[in-house]
Design a protein around this motif. Sequence first.
Motif, PDB file in Angstrom:
ATOM      1  N   LEU A   1       1.204  -1.960  27.105  1.00 22.67           N
ATOM      2  CA  LEU A   1      -0.417  -1.345  26.497  1.00 22.67           C
ATOM      3  C   LEU A   1      -0.478  -0.171  27.177  1.00 22.67           C
ATOM      4  CD1 LEU A   1      -2.714  -1.684  24.594  1.00 22.67           C
ATOM      5  CD2 LEU A   1      -3.722  -3.217  26.370  1.00 22.67           C
TER       6      LEU A   1
ATOM      7  N   VAL B   1      -1.477   4.029  25.634  1.00 25.21           N
ATOM      8  CA  VAL B   1      -2.864   4.576  25.804  1.00 25.21           C
ATOM      9  C   VAL B   1      -2.628   5.902  26.692  1.00 25.21           C
ATOM     10  CG1 VAL B   1      -5.217   4.561  26.844  1.00 25.21           C
ATOM     11  CG2 VAL B   1      -4.120   2.337  25.991  1.00 25.21           C
ATOM     12  N   PHE B   2      -1.955   5.930  27.792  1.00 21.73           N
ATOM     13  CA  PHE B   2      -1.659   7.169  28.648  1.00 21.73           C
ATOM     14  C   PHE B   2      -0.574   7.804  28.200  1.00 21.73           C
ATOM     15  CE2 PHE B   2      -4.764   4.443  30.894  1.00 21.73           C
ATOM     16  CZ  PHE B   2      -5.618   5.327  31.330  1.00 21.73           C
TER      17      PHE B   2
ATOM     18  N   PHE C   1     -10.167   5.966  33.986  1.00 25.49           N
ATOM     19  CA  PHE C   1      -9.956   5.424  32.827  1.00 25.49           C
ATOM     20  C   PHE C   1      -8.835   4.509  32.907  1.00 25.49           C
ATOM     21  CE2 PHE C   1      -8.829   4.518  28.192  1.00 25.49           C
ATOM     22  CZ  PHE C   1     -10.157   4.165  27.912  1.00 25.49           C
ATOM     23  N   ALA C   2      -8.039   4.892  33.861  1.00 23.70           N
ATOM     24  CA  ALA C   2      -6.885   4.051  34.126  1.00 23.70           C
ATOM     25  C   ALA C   2      -7.207   2.656  34.697  1.00 23.70           C
ATOM     26  CB  ALA C   2      -5.803   4.924  35.111  1.00 23.70           C
TER      27      ALA C   2
ATOM     28  N   VAL D   1      -8.828   0.794  32.220  1.00 24.21           N
ATOM     29  CA  VAL D   1      -7.766  -0.067  31.252  1.00 24.21           C
ATOM     30  C   VAL D   1      -7.398  -1.366  32.140  1.00 24.21           C
ATOM     31  CG1 VAL D   1      -5.848   0.038  30.212  1.00 24.21           C
ATOM     32  CG2 VAL D   1      -7.401   1.825  30.065  1.00 24.21           C
TER      33      VAL D   1
ATOM     34  N   GLU E   1      -8.056  -4.721  30.158  1.00 21.53           N
ATOM     35  CA  GLU E   1      -6.965  -4.888  29.124  1.00 21.53           C
ATOM     36  C   GLU E   1      -6.823  -6.154  28.751  1.00 21.53           C
ATOM     37  OE1 GLU E   1      -3.377  -3.250  30.304  1.00 21.53           O
ATOM     38  OE2 GLU E   1      -3.132  -4.435  32.280  1.00 21.53           O
ATOM     39  N   ARG E   2      -7.076  -7.383  29.857  1.00 23.64           N
ATOM     40  CA  ARG E   2      -6.755  -8.748  29.374  1.00 23.64           C
ATOM     41  C   ARG E   2      -7.718  -9.006  28.361  1.00 23.64           C
ATOM     42  NH1 ARG E   2      -4.589 -13.806  31.428  1.00 23.64           N
ATOM     43  NH2 ARG E   2      -5.704 -15.527  30.595  1.00 23.64           N
TER      44      ARG E   2
ATOM     45  N   TYR F   1      -7.323  -7.121  24.857  1.00 22.42           N
ATOM     46  CA  TYR F   1      -6.221  -7.609  24.299  1.00 22.42           C
ATOM     47  C   TYR F   1      -6.179  -8.978  23.628  1.00 22.42           C
ATOM     48  CZ  TYR F   1      -1.613  -8.935  23.226  1.00 22.42           C
ATOM     49  OH  TYR F   1      -0.395  -9.665  22.711  1.00 22.42           O
ATOM     50  N   SER F   2      -6.809  -9.903  24.459  1.00 24.72           N
ATOM     51  CA  SER F   2      -7.093 -11.343  24.194  1.00 24.72           C
ATOM     52  C   SER F   2      -8.014 -11.209  22.792  1.00 24.72           C
ATOM     53  CB  SER F   2      -7.868 -12.204  25.151  1.00 24.72           C
ATOM     54  OG  SER F   2      -7.072 -12.352  26.294  1.00 24.72           O
TER      55      SER F   2
ATOM     56  N   GLU G   1      -1.500  -5.240  20.082  1.00 22.01           N
ATOM     57  CA  GLU G   1      -1.150  -4.347  21.340  1.00 22.01           C
ATOM     58  C   GLU G   1      -1.558  -2.857  20.447  1.00 22.01           C
ATOM     59  OE1 GLU G   1       2.650  -4.369  22.861  1.00 22.01           O
ATOM     60  OE2 GLU G   1       2.425  -2.767  24.211  1.00 22.01           O
TER      61      GLU G   1
ATOM     62  N   ALA H   1      -5.409  -2.770  20.414  1.00 25.60           N
ATOM     63  CA  ALA H   1      -6.108  -2.645  21.675  1.00 25.60           C
ATOM     64  C   ALA H   1      -5.791  -1.062  22.133  1.00 25.60           C
ATOM     65  CB  ALA H   1      -5.435  -3.770  22.330  1.00 25.60           C
ATOM     66  N   ALA H   2      -4.669  -0.647  21.865  1.00 22.36           N
ATOM     67  CA  ALA H   2      -4.581   0.677  22.385  1.00 22.36           C
ATOM     68  C   ALA H   2      -5.219   1.848  21.680  1.00 22.36           C
ATOM     69  CB  ALA H   2      -2.795   1.152  22.097  1.00 22.36           C
TER      70      ALA H   2
ATOM     71  N   PHE I   1      -8.730   1.774  23.020  1.00 19.44           N
ATOM     72  CA  PHE I   1      -8.967   2.187  24.285  1.00 19.44           C
ATOM     73  C   PHE I   1      -9.050   3.681  24.068  1.00 19.44           C
ATOM     74  CE2 PHE I   1      -7.428  -1.692  26.688  1.00 19.44           C
ATOM     75  CZ  PHE I   1      -8.597  -1.730  27.406  1.00 19.44           C
TER      76      PHE I   1
ATOM     77  N   VAL J   1     -12.781 -15.425  25.552  1.00 15.39           N
ATOM     78  CA  VAL J   1     -12.845 -14.445  26.678  1.00 15.39           C
ATOM     79  C   VAL J   1     -14.141 -14.769  27.560  1.00 15.39           C
ATOM     80  CG1 VAL J   1     -11.349 -12.581  25.876  1.00 15.39           C
ATOM     81  CG2 VAL J   1     -13.791 -12.444  25.332  1.00 15.39           C
TER      82      VAL J   1
END
Lengths: 259, 221
Positions: free
Chosen positions: A24, A28-29, B34-35, B38, B42-43, B46-47, B60, B63-64, B67, B162
Amino acid sequence: MMIDGVEPIVAALGGLAAPAPAGLTGKVFTGWLAAPSRLGEVFVAFTGDGVQFVRPAESVHGDADAFAEAYRDRFGRPLRPADRAPAGLLPALRGRPAPSLRLDLRRLPDFERDVLGATRRIPAGQTRPYGWIAREAGRPRAVRAVGSVLARNPVPLLVPCHRVVRADGRLGDYMFGPAHKEELLRAENVDLDQVAAFAQQGVHYLGSDTTGVVCFPTCHNARRISPAHRHGFRTIGIAVAAGYRPCRHCRPGVEAASA
Amino acid sequence: MGEEFRDESAAAGHVDEAEVGLRLALVADLDAGFAEVVRAHERVVYSVALRLSIRPADAEDLAAEAFLRAYRALRDYDGTRIRELRLRPWLLTILRNTARNAARDASRRPGPPPAFEPVAEHSAGPSAEQQVERDDVQRALGMVLARLPEVQRTAVVLRHVVGLPTGEVADVLGCPDGTAKSHISRGLQRLRALLAEQDDDGPGRSSIGLRPALTAGRTVR
């Protein structure tokens, strides 16, 4: 009705949460790194699908932040440093063949992608006019548009826009200055002096009277013609009228004559 | 400054130091920050994406995409706005909008119907029996969940898959807390009804293991 956290259906819903797949963040990156090239050090940004952006350090005054900002402005994606170059990048930047190199040109409009695709097919040591690219990209009249696309080539060197020249034999502009264009072409053993001399005589195509084939002067077939059998032409139309067949390798099309 | 964040978080129903740290990281260096965002979210993203995408295989990418949209929005936000941002509901709101756009685009384009995912075959040894049963329950639950109206499904997923507090669910749905609560409880009711309906329909493939696991303690038939 109160929702009770231990109700079986609620417990089962909680079990539907799942860890994010490892890939994932890679979607994104964009990774970036600095690498040596024929234009000195370059900054390179690449996704999982291939190289997306290349700029010489010199063009951003050696400032990696300026490169990153230019990348973000154009692609709207976050960058993170990468410690490994994608396959084929390093040889390609040095001008060596790199069949495994992948480029990420997905987000470009069709015409831009077609222009870059045609440009990428020009072999090292050869040049083609802007009009040739326009024809190969399927829009023979869009010669100026080709110039605009190449002026903002996201991946110079990897898509060798320095091999695209003016129809009159002059080199024309280059995104990092004409001096670099000349330097790159000479390093690929393009005989620019000879090309210029031909152009001065109004010769833009060379034919061989032994094979009956007519080429762009930088085509490897044209370079093999001995002076005794070499005939120069101003336009491809004149050559065809004289019984010559356009070379299948460098494809000097009839349309290019009018450009 | 700390006071301000505490008040802000308190308004959200909980104090979350990590969240404040993420906001500051974003202000200090957007990409590096931002990293961290994420990594932290992300969990959850994504969920939820798994339940909002048309096919699980698209989760996936969904979700990407969410983001990336969030990142592009952040690039236009100034520091003040980022320091006030409640990241999790904000990200999930973007995810929901992205999913709705994707669903709308998909319905305009002719394509394969959103059929049930092919069920992966299990190479189940006796020791894996429990795991298999749990997988079947989850798959079946996922399928009935997909049949809920979008707002109820989103509400149930946010609250119970979640574990968001109701206040955050309301934020994502863009409605008052009370309305969010009723979406959640109606969604659960509908889920129960759908599950019961499946049981009544006889032992279909999707109802494997449902009755013992999900309706335990309830009177069946």
